[in-house]
Design a protein around this motif. Structure first.
Motif, PDB file in Angstrom:
ATOM      1  N   CYS A  30      37.916  36.007  36.918  1.00 19.75           N
ATOM      2  CA  CYS A  30      37.605  37.228  37.653  1.00 19.75           C
ATOM      3  C   CYS A  30      37.776  37.012  39.156  1.00 19.75           C
ATOM      4  O   CYS A  30      38.389  37.831  39.857  1.00 19.75           O
ATOM      5  CB  CYS A  30      36.184  37.685  37.333  1.00 19.75           C
ATOM      6  SG  CYS A  30      35.708  39.247  38.098  1.00 19.75           S
TER       7      CYS A  30
ATOM      8  N   ALA B  69      33.970  38.048  31.913  1.00 20.60           N
ATOM      9  CA  ALA B  69      34.757  38.673  32.976  1.00 20.60           C
ATOM     10  C   ALA B  69      34.456  40.158  33.086  1.00 20.60           C
ATOM     11  O   ALA B  69      34.367  40.710  34.190  1.00 20.60           O
ATOM     12  CB  ALA B  69      36.245  38.438  32.718  1.00 20.60           C
TER      13      ALA B  69
ATOM     14  N   GLY C 127      35.283  32.782  32.474  1.00 21.27           N
ATOM     15  CA  GLY C 127      35.387  34.212  32.730  1.00 21.27           C
ATOM     16  C   GLY C 127      35.167  34.542  34.193  1.00 21.27           C
ATOM     17  O   GLY C 127      35.882  35.369  34.780  1.00 21.27           O
TER      18      GLY C 127
ATOM     19  N   ALA D  27      35.547  43.006  35.864  1.00 25.35           N
ATOM     20  CA  ALA D  27      36.988  42.956  35.652  1.00 25.35           C
ATOM     21  C   ALA D  27      37.431  43.927  34.562  1.00 25.35           C
ATOM     22  O   ALA D  27      36.667  44.245  33.641  1.00 25.35           O
ATOM     23  CB  ALA D  27      37.420  41.535  35.273  1.00 25.35           C
TER      24      ALA D  27
END
Length: 309
Positions: free
Chosen positions: A261, A48, A257, A53
């Motif tokens: 995100c 992520a 991930g 993120a």
């Protein structure tokens, strides 16, 4: 930037390429041993973060050199590690991974180590990180009570990757957990373990996903077949992107991930699944867990458009 909280495992991966996976009683000669940062929780946090993120990690490492190395690796990726602490008397978790040279498929044995020390009270002690996160991302390489506590404390969307599957989970405890989950992301084998029977084709996968009560959406990852999105009774098969796999380690973590995100950025779930498919596909083209996780620019290049279309 979106805020994602990851509560999960942190492991040192010990990876050996093999000509084929051994059967019981067989010894195979593998290639050179490689060590990489890993653990489902840490992998998903890094996935992520590489996609842009803002990520915070809640986890435990051992009071040893491996723990220091893995915590520093997360920090270099931009992950907030204030709640990644060393647990005295424990070794950092290890994962023993054999990768088939021909297919890229892996088999994994996890020695959880300090991950078993991550307790419900540690989630509560993380302050507002779970309450304020847009998405809280969970897996099952930590104690079940800790997963449940994190889901209960989460203020945003709860995304659960039920891996590894828990054969000891009762139907009642499974229902209680799923009642706190918004998006469930199993693979075919994990979904089969949850419903208690084999799933021989995509129709069976879809039927099984629709029987689960609690999550508003179920995303079943199918490897080279893509992913099946079940949302509000509707089912959508989202095809995979064609790549040549080298090592499938952490492909599922890359997927989760990326999905977290995209959800945190407000994408419709069918678009989020397409982004996650691309992210996981890229991860299979490189060896290792965290070393294989792609950047946002790389995912956008494969998609042919921005992460936010």
């Amino acid at each position: 930037m979106p805020k994602i909280a990851v509560v999960g495992s942190i492991n040192l991966d010990l990876v050996v390429p093999v000509p084929h996976h051994p059967v019981p009683g067989e010894t195979v000669l593998g290639g050179e041993l490689a060590e990489h940062p890993g653990g489902k929780g840490a992998n998903q946090a890094v996935a992520a973060a590489r996609l842009g993120a803002q990520v915070a990690m809640v986890g435990r490492v051992g009071d040893d050199e491996a723990g220091s190395v893995l915590r520093a690796a997360l920090q270099r990726e931009g992950v907030d590690v204030r709640w990644v602490l060393a647990e005295s008397g424990f070794r950092t978790g290890r994962a023993l991974i054999a990768v088939d040279r021909a297919s890229g498929e892996n088999s994994i044995i996890v020695s959880p180590g300090a991950n078993t020390a991550l307790a419900p009270e540690h989630c509560a002690a993380s302050g507002t990180v779970l309450r304020d996160a847009d998405v809280t991302l969970l897996q099952q390489e930590i104690p079940a009570a800790t997963v449940e506590a994190a889901a209960r404390l989460a203020g945003g969307t709860v995304l659960l990757n039920p891996a590894p599957a828990r054969s000891t989970m009762t139907r009642e405890s499974l229902r209680d957990l799923l009642d706190m989950v918004d998006i469930l992301v199993p693979n075919r084998a994990e979904l089969a373990a949850m419903v208690g029977h084999e799933l021989h084709d995509l129709h069976a996968v879809a039927d099984a996903a629709r029987t689960l009560r609690g999550p508003s959406a179920v995303v079943v990852t199918l490897g080279a077949d893509g992913a099946l999105l079940c949302e509000e009774g509707a089912v959508l098969l989202v095809p995979a992107l064609a790549v040549t796999p080298v090592d499938t380690t952490a492909a599922g973590d890359a997927y989760c991930g990326a999905l977290a995100c995209a959800v945190a950025e407000g994408l419709p779930l069918h678009e989020a699944v397409r982004n996650a498919n691309a992210t996981a596909a890229l991860a299979t083209t490189r060896p290792g867990a965290q070393p294989s996780l792609p950047t946002r620019a790389e995912v956008e290049k494969l998609l042919g458009h921005d992460f936010l279309p």
